[in-house]
Design a protein around this motif. Structure first.
Motif, PDB file in Angstrom:
ATOM      1  N   PHE A 157     -28.477  -4.417 -16.525  1.00 59.65           N
ATOM      2  CA  PHE A 157     -29.847  -4.925 -16.638  1.00 59.65           C
ATOM      3  C   PHE A 157     -30.805  -4.025 -15.867  1.00 59.65           C
ATOM      4  CE2 PHE A 157     -27.141  -8.664 -17.179  1.00 59.65           C
ATOM      5  CZ  PHE A 157     -27.666  -9.212 -18.342  1.00 59.65           C
ATOM      6  N   ASP A 158     -31.971  -3.823 -16.458  1.00 55.79           N
ATOM      7  CA  ASP A 158     -33.086  -3.135 -15.802  1.00 55.79           C
ATOM      8  C   ASP A 158     -34.206  -4.146 -15.600  1.00 55.79           C
ATOM      9  OD1 ASP A 158     -31.497  -0.969 -16.271  1.00 55.79           O
ATOM     10  OD2 ASP A 158     -32.889   0.052 -17.626  1.00 55.79           O
ATOM     11  N   ALA A 159     -34.959  -4.008 -14.529  1.00 62.34           N
ATOM     12  CA  ALA A 159     -36.084  -4.920 -14.305  1.00 62.34           C
ATOM     13  C   ALA A 159     -37.046  -4.325 -13.273  1.00 62.34           C
ATOM     14  CB  ALA A 159     -35.602  -6.287 -13.830  1.00 62.34           C
ATOM     15  N   GLN A 160     -38.329  -4.550 -13.496  1.00 60.48           N
ATOM     16  CA  GLN A 160     -39.351  -4.265 -12.497  1.00 60.48           C
ATOM     17  C   GLN A 160     -39.588  -5.546 -11.715  1.00 60.48           C
ATOM     18  OE1 GLN A 160     -41.186  -1.291 -11.710  1.00 60.48           O
ATOM     19  NE2 GLN A 160     -41.521  -2.630  -9.932  1.00 60.48           N
ATOM     20  N   THR A 161     -39.488  -5.485 -10.400  1.00 62.28           N
ATOM     21  CA  THR A 161     -39.663  -6.681  -9.580  1.00 62.28           C
ATOM     22  C   THR A 161     -40.824  -6.503  -8.610  1.00 62.28           C
ATOM     23  OG1 THR A 161     -38.125  -5.941  -7.844  1.00 62.28           O
ATOM     24  CG2 THR A 161     -37.200  -7.188  -9.700  1.00 62.28           C
ATOM     25  N   VAL A 162     -41.542  -7.582  -8.384  1.00 61.80           N
ATOM     26  CA  VAL A 162     -42.575  -7.660  -7.352  1.00 61.80           C
ATOM     27  C   VAL A 162     -42.287  -8.915  -6.547  1.00 61.80           C
ATOM     28  CG1 VAL A 162     -45.030  -7.869  -6.848  1.00 61.80           C
ATOM     29  CG2 VAL A 162     -44.277  -6.464  -8.780  1.00 61.80           C
ATOM     30  N   SER A 163     -42.103  -8.757  -5.230  1.00 59.57           N
ATOM     31  CA  SER A 163     -41.663  -9.875  -4.388  1.00 59.57           C
ATOM     32  C   SER A 163     -42.626 -10.104  -3.234  1.00 59.57           C
ATOM     33  CB  SER A 163     -40.260  -9.595  -3.826  1.00 59.57           C
ATOM     34  OG  SER A 163     -39.342  -9.341  -4.874  1.00 59.57           O
ATOM     35  N   ASP A 164     -43.102 -11.341  -3.107  1.00 52.77           N
ATOM     36  CA  ASP A 164     -43.912 -11.761  -1.963  1.00 52.77           C
ATOM     37  C   ASP A 164     -43.012 -12.484  -0.975  1.00 52.77           C
ATOM     38  OD1 ASP A 164     -46.478 -10.880  -2.962  1.00 52.77           O
ATOM     39  OD2 ASP A 164     -46.368 -12.549  -4.385  1.00 52.77           O
ATOM     40  N   TYR A 165     -43.119 -12.099   0.303  1.00 57.77           N
ATOM     41  CA  TYR A 165     -42.222 -12.683   1.312  1.00 57.77           C
ATOM     42  C   TYR A 165     -43.018 -13.208   2.502  1.00 57.77           C
ATOM     43  CZ  TYR A 165     -42.988  -8.461   4.111  1.00 57.77           C
ATOM     44  OH  TYR A 165     -43.562  -7.468   4.839  1.00 57.77           O
ATOM     45  N   ARG A 166     -42.377 -14.120   3.220  1.00 62.01           N
ATOM     46  CA  ARG A 166     -42.865 -14.602   4.517  1.00 62.01           C
ATOM     47  C   ARG A 166     -41.707 -14.580   5.494  1.00 62.01           C
ATOM     48  NH1 ARG A 166     -47.829 -16.732   4.626  1.00 62.01           N
ATOM     49  NH2 ARG A 166     -48.836 -17.265   2.642  1.00 62.01           N
ATOM     50  N   GLY A 167     -42.016 -14.211   6.707  1.00 64.07           N
ATOM     51  CA  GLY A 167     -40.959 -14.149   7.707  1.00 64.07           C
ATOM     52  C   GLY A 167     -41.526 -13.889   9.087  1.00 64.07           C
ATOM     53  N   GLN A 168     -40.708 -13.275   9.945  1.00 60.58           N
ATOM     54  CA  GLN A 168     -41.115 -12.970  11.319  1.00 60.58           C
ATOM     55  C   GLN A 168     -40.595 -11.589  11.707  1.00 60.58           C
ATOM     56  OE1 GLN A 168     -39.366 -16.572  13.174  1.00 60.58           O
ATOM     57  NE2 GLN A 168     -41.425 -16.974  13.980  1.00 60.58           N
ATOM     58  N   ARG A 169     -41.388 -10.923  12.542  1.00 63.01           N
ATOM     59  CA  ARG A 169     -40.987  -9.634  13.101  1.00 63.01           C
ATOM     60  C   ARG A 169     -40.669  -9.831  14.570  1.00 63.01           C
ATOM     61  NH1 ARG A 169     -45.242  -7.396  12.417  1.00 63.01           N
ATOM     62  NH2 ARG A 169     -46.147  -7.370  14.518  1.00 63.01           N
ATOM     63  N   GLY A 170     -39.501  -9.368  14.976  1.00 58.52           N
ATOM     64  CA  GLY A 170     -39.077  -9.489  16.371  1.00 58.52           C
ATOM     65  C   GLY A 170     -39.179  -8.158  17.094  1.00 58.52           C
ATOM     66  N   GLU A 171     -39.821  -8.179  18.275  1.00 62.27           N
ATOM     67  CA  GLU A 171     -39.942  -6.967  19.079  1.00 62.27           C
ATOM     68  C   GLU A 171     -39.296  -7.194  20.431  1.00 62.27           C
ATOM     69  OE1 GLU A 171     -44.017  -5.821  19.257  1.00 62.27           O
ATOM     70  OE2 GLU A 171     -44.150  -5.379  17.101  1.00 62.27           O
ATOM     71  N   HIS A 172     -38.407  -6.284  20.810  1.00 66.13           N
ATOM     72  CA  HIS A 172     -37.656  -6.430  22.057  1.00 66.13           C
ATOM     73  C   HIS A 172     -38.483  -6.002  23.266  1.00 66.13           C
ATOM     74  CE1 HIS A 172     -33.740  -5.870  19.513  1.00 66.13           C
ATOM     75  NE2 HIS A 172     -34.248  -7.082  19.400  1.00 66.13           N
ATOM     76  N   TYR A 173     -38.238  -6.667  24.373  1.00 65.48           N
ATOM     77  CA  TYR A 173     -38.786  -6.252  25.665  1.00 65.48           C
ATOM     78  C   TYR A 173     -37.774  -6.621  26.742  1.00 65.48           C
ATOM     79  CZ  TYR A 173     -40.063 -11.171  26.420  1.00 65.48           C
ATOM     80  OH  TYR A 173     -40.029 -12.532  26.570  1.00 65.48           O
ATOM     81  N   TRP A 174     -37.951  -6.019  27.910  1.00 64.39           N
ATOM     82  CA  TRP A 174     -36.967  -6.200  28.981  1.00 64.39           C
ATOM     83  C   TRP A 174     -37.638  -6.848  30.197  1.00 64.39           C
ATOM     84  CZ3 TRP A 174     -31.881  -4.916  28.126  1.00 64.39           C
ATOM     85  CH2 TRP A 174     -31.624  -4.162  26.959  1.00 64.39           C
ATOM     86  N   VAL A 175     -36.897  -7.731  30.832  1.00 66.17           N
ATOM     87  CA  VAL A 175     -37.367  -8.368  32.073  1.00 66.17           C
ATOM     88  C   VAL A 175     -36.285  -8.204  33.133  1.00 66.17           C
ATOM     89  CG1 VAL A 175     -38.812 -10.033  30.853  1.00 66.17           C
ATOM     90  CG2 VAL A 175     -36.441 -10.628  31.420  1.00 66.17           C
ATOM     91  N   THR A 176     -36.741  -8.205  34.375  1.00 64.99           N
ATOM     92  CA  THR A 176     -35.807  -8.096  35.499  1.00 64.99           C
ATOM     93  C   THR A 176     -35.511  -9.492  36.030  1.00 64.99           C
ATOM     94  OG1 THR A 176     -36.676  -5.920  36.095  1.00 64.99           O
ATOM     95  CG2 THR A 176     -35.433  -7.115  37.782  1.00 64.99           C
TER      96      THR A 176
END
Length: 366
Positions: A161-180
């Motif tokens: 199968f061939d197909a052109q897809t367009v996808s709308d998404y919702r989610g979250q981006r996680g960014e790391h940081y460090w604590v002492t």
């Protein structure tokens, strides 16, 4: 007008007589030619006059379901026997002459392309022997297996199968940081204060749109062999596929599909979904991603039926039959295998002994 509920009338199958001795030519795996199994004469496969086409998905959905399609009925020109079955190609059970169905009046989807056999029987046998000798924890006698019973060259139906897809998404981006962080431990009866670096993650809302064109998403079209075993034969060199011609099937078996194109498309969408989620995660970015929802729209959906080659059969070991399949292009082997209880037990005992020795040395010299 022919009643579509009745089986197709008996008819002579497509045959390819040898110009030298009159026997039936067969497609020679790996040679890309027709060959006579009796006198060895060869003829080339006619050059294709058309290109492999993609079909609008609606045209695939208008064909009759496999459950409503009657079996083919052949009249063998070699011995005159009447042979019936649901294979596109097979051998006469009485004289072994190759039979290829005339599918011009078939009510199922006609194959659009075929990937010819590149691995012949000796090469398939060698691949099976190599596979058997490489199995861990297998009985020693398995290493002697280099032949399969009822080892048949068989074309398996697959949808692409061939197909052109367009996808709308919702989610979250996680960014790391460090604590002492500060913590205490007891050392020689004293309380000692220490510090350590701890990684944490901040989460931010994310949404967006990704698009992708999928080309030749492959879906197994038969349930007559274990689907998971057939899927593990991938990848297939689909770029080497040829426009479908009956000559490629002569001397081999070919199954008709029993997975309808509608179900095949749904299976393809599940495969696409995994790739689309990966696209969403890359679009979100950051150090970690969470995808809460994806809504995909499909357009320019096309499909076709392709026949892929396998050597399918079984080998005898320990008084029972074990199924095996070999990729007819790459020689990849997938199948069932026995295990040696003696070898597994010995391995467990050795592992326990090593752990015990490690613990002993740690307490003795640690």
């Amino acid at each position: 007008m022919t009643d579509p509920t009745l089986p197709p009338p008996s008819a002579a199958p497509r045959e390819f007589p040898c110009g030298a001795c009159g026997a039936r030519l067969e497609f020679a795996a790996g040679a890309d030619r027709m060959r006579c199994p009796y006198c060895g004469s060869e003829e080339g496969v006619p050059t294709a006059t058309r290109r492999i086409r993609e079909h609008d998905i609606r045209s695939l959905f208008t064909r009759r379901p496999a459950a409503q399609v009657a079996e083919y009925r052949f009249v063998c020109r070699g011995c005159g026997a009447h042979v019936q079955g649901d294979h596109l190609a097979r051998s006469c059970q009485f004289c072994t002459a190759p039979l290829v169905a005339d599918d011009s009046a078939d009510t199922q989807v006609v194959p659009e392309a075929v990937l010819p056999f590149a691995v012949d029987r000796p090469a398939a046998r060698e691949a099976l022997g190599t596979w058997a000798r490489s199995r861990w924890f297998a009985p020693n006698s398995l290493k002697e297996v280099d032949e399969a019973e009822r080892f048949k060259s068989t074309y398996l139906p697959h949808w692409t199968f061939d197909a052109q897809t367009v996808s709308d998404y919702r989610g979250q981006r996680g960014e790391h940081y460090w604590v002492t962080e500060t913590y205490t431990t007891q050392q020689n009866g004293k309380t000692v204060t220490q510090t350590r670096q701890v990684r944490k993650t901040r989460w931010y809302p994310a949404s967006g749109r990704v698009s992708r064109f999928f080309d030749d998403v492959l879906v197994n079209g038969t349930t007559q062999l274990a689907p998971e075993r057939v899927e593990r034969l991938q990848p297939w060199p689909l770029q080497a596929a040829r426009p479908y011609a009956h000559e490629y099937l002569a001397g081999h078996e070919a199954l008709r599909y029993d997975v309808e194109p509608e179900q095949g498309l749904e299976n393809a969408k599940q495969i696409m979904a995994g790739t689309i989620e990966g696209d969403c995660r890359r679009d979100i970015g950051g150090d970690e991603q969470r995808v809460a929802s994806v809504s995909t729209a499909y357009s320019r959906v096309t499909g076709k039926l392709v026949l892929l080659p396998v050597w399918a059969g079984a080998y005898l070991h320990g008084g029972r039959s074990w199924q095996i399949v070999v990729n007819g292009c790459t020689g990849e082997v997938q199948g069932e295998r026995p295990y040696s209880a003696v070898k597994i037990t010995a391995a467990v005992l050795v592992a326990i002994a090593l752990i015990a020795l490690t613990v002993f040395l740690f307490y003795q010299y640690g």
